[in-house]
Design a protein around this motif. Structure first.
Motif, short mmCIF file in Angstrom:
data_model
loop_
_atom_site.label_atom_id
_atom_site.label_comp_id
_atom_site.label_asym_id
_atom_site.label_seq_id
_atom_site.Cartn_x
_atom_site.Cartn_y
_atom_site.Cartn_z
N VAL A 9 -4.19 -5.35 -4.93
CA VAL A 9 -4.14 -4.31 -3.91
C VAL A 9 -5.03 -4.74 -2.74
CG1 VAL A 9 -4.69 -1.90 -3.38
CG2 VAL A 9 -3.71 -2.51 -5.61
N VAL A 10 -4.45 -4.74 -1.54
CA VAL A 10 -5.17 -5.10 -0.33
C VAL A 10 -5.68 -3.84 0.37
CG1 VAL A 10 -4.97 -6.19 1.95
CG2 VAL A 10 -3.79 -7.19 -0.02
N LYS A 11 -4.82 -2.82 0.45
CA LYS A 11 -5.17 -1.59 1.16
C LYS A 11 -4.40 -0.44 0.56
CE LYS A 11 -3.54 -0.76 5.40
NZ LYS A 11 -3.33 -0.85 6.85
N SER A 16 0.82 5.15 -0.68
CA SER A 16 1.36 3.79 -0.66
C SER A 16 0.22 2.79 -0.66
CB SER A 16 2.27 3.57 0.56
OG SER A 16 1.53 3.64 1.74
N ALA A 17 0.55 1.56 -1.01
CA ALA A 17 -0.46 0.51 -1.06
C ALA A 17 0.14 -0.80 -0.55
CB ALA A 17 -0.96 0.31 -2.49
N LEU A 18 -0.67 -1.55 0.16
CA LEU A 18 -0.29 -2.90 0.56
C LEU A 18 -0.79 -3.82 -0.54
CD1 LEU A 18 0.83 -4.86 2.72
CD2 LEU A 18 -1.51 -4.98 3.64
N VAL A 19 0.11 -4.61 -1.12
CA VAL A 19 -0.27 -5.52 -2.20
C VAL A 19 0.05 -6.96 -1.82
CG1 VAL A 19 0.03 -3.78 -4.01
CG2 VAL A 19 1.95 -5.27 -3.43
N ASP A 20 -0.67 -7.87 -2.45
CA ASP A 20 -0.47 -9.31 -2.23
C ASP A 20 -0.08 -9.94 -3.56
OD1 ASP A 20 -1.16 -12.15 -2.25
OD2 ASP A 20 -2.00 -11.80 -0.26
N ALA A 21 1.10 -10.50 -3.60
CA ALA A 21 1.59 -11.18 -4.80
C ALA A 21 1.79 -12.65 -4.46
CB ALA A 21 2.90 -10.56 -5.28
N SER A 22 0.82 -13.47 -4.78
CA SER A 22 0.88 -14.91 -4.50
C SER A 22 1.13 -15.21 -3.03
CB SER A 22 1.96 -15.58 -5.35
OG SER A 22 1.68 -15.42 -6.72
N GLY A 23 0.48 -14.44 -2.16
CA GLY A 23 0.61 -14.68 -0.73
C GLY A 23 1.67 -13.84 -0.04
N ALA A 24 2.56 -13.24 -0.79
CA ALA A 24 3.59 -12.37 -0.21
C ALA A 24 3.06 -10.94 -0.22
CB ALA A 24 4.88 -12.46 -1.01
N ARG A 25 2.93 -10.36 0.97
CA ARG A 25 2.43 -8.99 1.07
C ARG A 25 3.59 -8.03 1.28
NH1 ARG A 25 -3.29 -8.71 4.22
NH2 ARG A 25 -4.39 -10.09 2.77
N ARG A 26 3.47 -6.87 0.62
CA ARG A 26 4.48 -5.84 0.79
C ARG A 26 3.89 -4.48 0.51
NH1 ARG A 26 8.52 -6.23 -4.35
NH2 ARG A 26 9.25 -4.28 -3.47
N GLU A 27 4.51 -3.48 1.09
CA GLU A 27 4.11 -2.10 0.89
C GLU A 27 4.84 -1.56 -0.33
OE1 GLU A 27 1.65 0.89 2.67
OE2 GLU A 27 2.08 -1.08 3.47
N VAL A 28 4.10 -0.91 -1.24
CA VAL A 28 4.71 -0.34 -2.45
C VAL A 28 4.22 1.09 -2.62
CG1 VAL A 28 4.90 -2.58 -3.61
CG2 VAL A 28 2.88 -1.16 -4.02
N SER A 29 4.93 1.85 -3.41
CA SER A 29 4.53 3.21 -3.72
C SER A 29 3.34 3.17 -4.68
CB SER A 29 5.68 3.97 -4.38
OG SER A 29 5.22 5.22 -4.86
N ALA A 30 2.35 4.03 -4.43
CA ALA A 30 1.18 4.13 -5.31
C ALA A 30 1.13 5.50 -5.97
CB ALA A 30 -0.09 3.85 -4.51
N LYS A 31 2.24 6.23 -5.94
CA LYS A 31 2.27 7.60 -6.44
C LYS A 31 2.02 7.71 -7.95
CE LYS A 31 5.41 9.40 -2.95
NZ LYS A 31 6.73 10.01 -2.71
N LEU A 32 2.32 6.66 -8.69
CA LEU A 32 2.19 6.73 -10.15
C LEU A 32 0.78 6.46 -10.65
CD1 LEU A 32 5.45 4.84 -11.19
CD2 LEU A 32 5.06 7.32 -11.12
N ASP A 35 -6.54 6.95 -8.42
CA ASP A 35 -7.74 6.19 -8.05
C ASP A 35 -7.52 4.68 -7.85
OD1 ASP A 35 -7.59 5.87 -10.91
OD2 ASP A 35 -9.73 5.58 -11.05
N LEU A 36 -6.45 4.34 -7.17
CA LEU A 36 -6.16 2.94 -6.85
C LEU A 36 -7.05 2.51 -5.68
CD1 LEU A 36 -4.19 0.83 -7.93
CD2 LEU A 36 -2.58 1.54 -6.17
N ALA A 37 -7.62 1.32 -5.76
CA ALA A 37 -8.54 0.86 -4.72
C ALA A 37 -8.29 -0.60 -4.38
CB ALA A 37 -9.98 1.03 -5.19
N PRO A 38 -8.64 -1.02 -3.16
CA PRO A 38 -8.51 -2.43 -2.81
C PRO A 38 -9.26 -3.31 -3.82
CG PRO A 38 -8.94 -1.15 -0.85
CD PRO A 38 -9.12 -0.22 -2.03
N GLY A 39 -8.64 -4.41 -4.19
CA GLY A 39 -9.22 -5.31 -5.19
C GLY A 39 -8.66 -5.09 -6.59
N ASP A 40 -8.07 -3.92 -6.83
CA ASP A 40 -7.44 -3.67 -8.13
C ASP A 40 -6.21 -4.57 -8.28
OD1 ASP A 40 -9.21 -1.62 -8.78
OD2 ASP A 40 -7.83 -0.01 -8.22
N TYR A 41 -5.88 -4.86 -9.52
CA TYR A 41 -4.64 -5.58 -9.82
C TYR A 41 -3.66 -4.60 -10.41
CZ TYR A 41 -7.03 -9.97 -9.00
OH TYR A 41 -7.71 -11.01 -8.42
#
Length: 71
Positions: A9-11, A16-32, A35-41
């Motif tokens: 998790v980047v932001k 919603s959350a911006l995530v980084d998967a091996s350099g590919a960043r994308r916006e995903v739903s964080a509704k599920l 307490d999600l925070a940057p740095g979480d996997y």
């Protein structure tokens, strides 16, 4: 078969959350996830973060995916 991808998790922005998967960043739903925070996997499937995972889980998932790509 369904495949989830691990990502860091980047932001977090509301549900919603911006995530980084091996350099590919994308916006995903964080509704599920609470307490999600940057740095979480997280494990991402179908555009949603579906579970928090540990750094060790993320390393293992990356190694498995790299192994599959070399087959």
């Amino acid at each position: 078969m369904c495949v989830g991808l691990s990502a860091r998790v980047v932001k977090v922005n509301g549900s919603s959350a911006l995530v980084d998967a091996s350099g590919a960043r994308r916006e995903v739903s964080a509704k599920l996830l609470a307490d999600l925070a940057p740095g979480d996997y997280v494990m991402v499937h179908a555009g949603a973060a579906i579970a928090k995972i540990t750094g060790e889980d993320e390393d293992e998932a990356q190694n498995l995916m790299e192994g599959l790509l070399t087959l």
